[in-house]
Write a protein that holds these residues in place. Structure first.
Motif, PDB file in Angstrom:
ATOM      1  N   THR A   1       0.859  -1.317  -0.001  1.00 17.48           N
ATOM      2  CA  THR A   1      -0.173  -0.031  -0.081  1.00 17.48           C
ATOM      3  C   THR A   1       0.794   1.326  -0.062  1.00 17.48           C
ATOM      4  O   THR A   1       1.867   1.396   0.730  1.00 17.48           O
ATOM      5  CB  THR A   1      -0.954   0.157   1.329  1.00 17.48           C
ATOM      6  N   THR A   2       0.519   2.127  -0.849  1.00 14.08           N
ATOM      7  CA  THR A   2       1.246   3.466  -1.056  1.00 14.08           C
ATOM      8  C   THR A   2       0.388   4.550  -0.966  1.00 14.08           C
ATOM      9  O   THR A   2      -0.830   4.440  -1.507  1.00 14.08           O
ATOM     10  CB  THR A   2       2.163   3.408  -2.329  1.00 14.08           C
TER      11      THR A   2
ATOM     12  N   SER B   1       5.235   5.029   1.472  1.00 14.40           N
ATOM     13  CA  SER B   1       4.896   3.513   1.903  1.00 14.40           C
ATOM     14  C   SER B   1       4.311   3.420   3.061  1.00 14.40           C
ATOM     15  O   SER B   1       4.613   3.865   4.093  1.00 14.40           O
ATOM     16  CB  SER B   1       6.472   2.768   2.055  1.00 14.40           C
ATOM     17  N   LEU B   2       3.161   3.019   2.999  1.00 15.60           N
ATOM     18  CA  LEU B   2       2.257   2.767   4.232  1.00 15.60           C
ATOM     19  C   LEU B   2       2.402   1.233   4.649  1.00 15.60           C
ATOM     20  O   LEU B   2       1.593   0.349   3.996  1.00 15.60           O
ATOM     21  CB  LEU B   2       0.649   3.082   3.851  1.00 15.60           C
ATOM     22  N   ALA B   3       2.713   0.974   5.644  1.00 14.76           N
ATOM     23  CA  ALA B   3       2.980  -0.392   6.314  1.00 14.76           C
ATOM     24  C   ALA B   3       2.226  -0.407   7.635  1.00 14.76           C
ATOM     25  O   ALA B   3       2.240   0.682   8.411  1.00 14.76           O
ATOM     26  CB  ALA B   3       4.233  -0.782   6.481  1.00 14.76           C
ATOM     27  N   GLN B   4       1.776  -1.457   8.017  1.00 13.97           N
ATOM     28  CA  GLN B   4       0.792  -1.658   9.281  1.00 13.97           C
ATOM     29  C   GLN B   4       1.647  -1.090  10.686  1.00 13.97           C
ATOM     30  O   GLN B   4       1.526  -0.229  11.440  1.00 13.97           O
ATOM     31  CB  GLN B   4       0.577  -2.865   9.415  1.00 13.97           C
TER      32      GLN B   4
ATOM     33  N   ASN C   1       0.088   2.801   8.744  1.00 16.04           N
ATOM     34  CA  ASN C   1      -0.718   2.414   7.441  1.00 16.04           C
ATOM     35  C   ASN C   1      -1.677   3.724   7.212  1.00 16.04           C
ATOM     36  O   ASN C   1      -2.629   3.339   6.295  1.00 16.04           O
ATOM     37  CB  ASN C   1      -1.296   1.214   7.630  1.00 16.04           C
ATOM     38  N   LYS C   2      -1.484   4.747   7.534  1.00 17.35           N
ATOM     39  CA  LYS C   2      -2.511   6.184   7.476  1.00 17.35           C
ATOM     40  C   LYS C   2      -1.617   7.193   7.193  1.00 17.35           C
ATOM     41  O   LYS C   2      -0.383   7.288   7.391  1.00 17.35           O
ATOM     42  CB  LYS C   2      -3.296   6.129   8.550  1.00 17.35           C
TER      43      LYS C   2
ATOM     44  N   SER D   1      -6.523   5.771   4.792  1.00 21.57           N
ATOM     45  CA  SER D   1      -5.820   4.465   4.901  1.00 21.57           C
ATOM     46  C   SER D   1      -6.466   3.395   3.980  1.00 21.57           C
ATOM     47  O   SER D   1      -5.577   2.366   3.703  1.00 21.57           O
ATOM     48  CB  SER D   1      -5.624   3.919   6.319  1.00 21.57           C
TER      49      SER D   1
ATOM     50  N   THR E   1      -3.006   0.352  -4.091  1.00 20.92           N
ATOM     51  CA  THR E   1      -2.306  -0.807  -3.759  1.00 20.92           C
ATOM     52  C   THR E   1      -1.948  -1.511  -4.693  1.00 20.92           C
ATOM     53  O   THR E   1      -2.378  -1.307  -6.005  1.00 20.92           O
ATOM     54  CB  THR E   1      -3.270  -1.876  -2.986  1.00 20.92           C
TER      55      THR E   1
END
Length: 144
Positions: free
Chosen positions: A51-52, A66-69, A93-94, A114, A133
């Motif tokens: 997810t970006t 870059s959106l990571a948990q 991720n937001k 997000s 994504t």
């Protein structure tokens, strides 16, 4: 008053009640359809998707986040040549715009995003942040 007497004393016919009931039920149909689409759009845990968030200004891609948990929290300041600025905050991720010098501040009021397809728009600065994504395959094809 009995049910039959109600229809005798009013202008409503028995089938009018059925039609009204059907119209009420059909009015909830968009809610059912859109909630089904939202649940279908949630990522499946077996599929690896990156997810970006893509930052575009006046249609040109400036940067991707870059959106990571369990990603880190940081801020990024976009500043145009004419002094317009937006402070973008990424937390895990937001992502959101935490501050801007535009007149209406609608982009700041939008808050965190997000989910795939969500976006933040700052019209005075011609700035758009959109969540995308991509599949974890070899081709890196974007899925919308």
């Amino acid at each position: 008053m009995q049910f039959k007497q109600f229809f005798r004393n009013s202008r409503m016919k028995p089938w009018d009640g059925v039609i009204i009931l059907l119209l009420i039920l059909f009015s909830f149909l968009p809610l059912v359809i859109f909630s089904y689409q939202q649940t279908a759009a949630t990522p499946i845990k077996d599929q690896k998707k990156a997810t970006t968030a893509v930052l575009r200004v006046d249609g040109k891609e400036i940067r991707t986040f870059s959106l990571a948990q369990k990603g880190k929290t940081y801020t990024y300041k976009y500043e145009a040549d004419d002094g317009d600025y937006n402070i973008i905050e990424v937390s895990g991720n937001k992502i959101r715009i935490s501050d801007a010098n535009c007149g209406d501040l609608i982009c700041v009021q939008r808050g965190w995003i997000s989910k795939k397809g969500e976006s933040i728009v700052c019209l005075p600065h011609k700035l758009v942040i959109e969540i995308q994504t991509s599949a974890g395959g070899d081709d890196g094809e974007l899925i919308y």
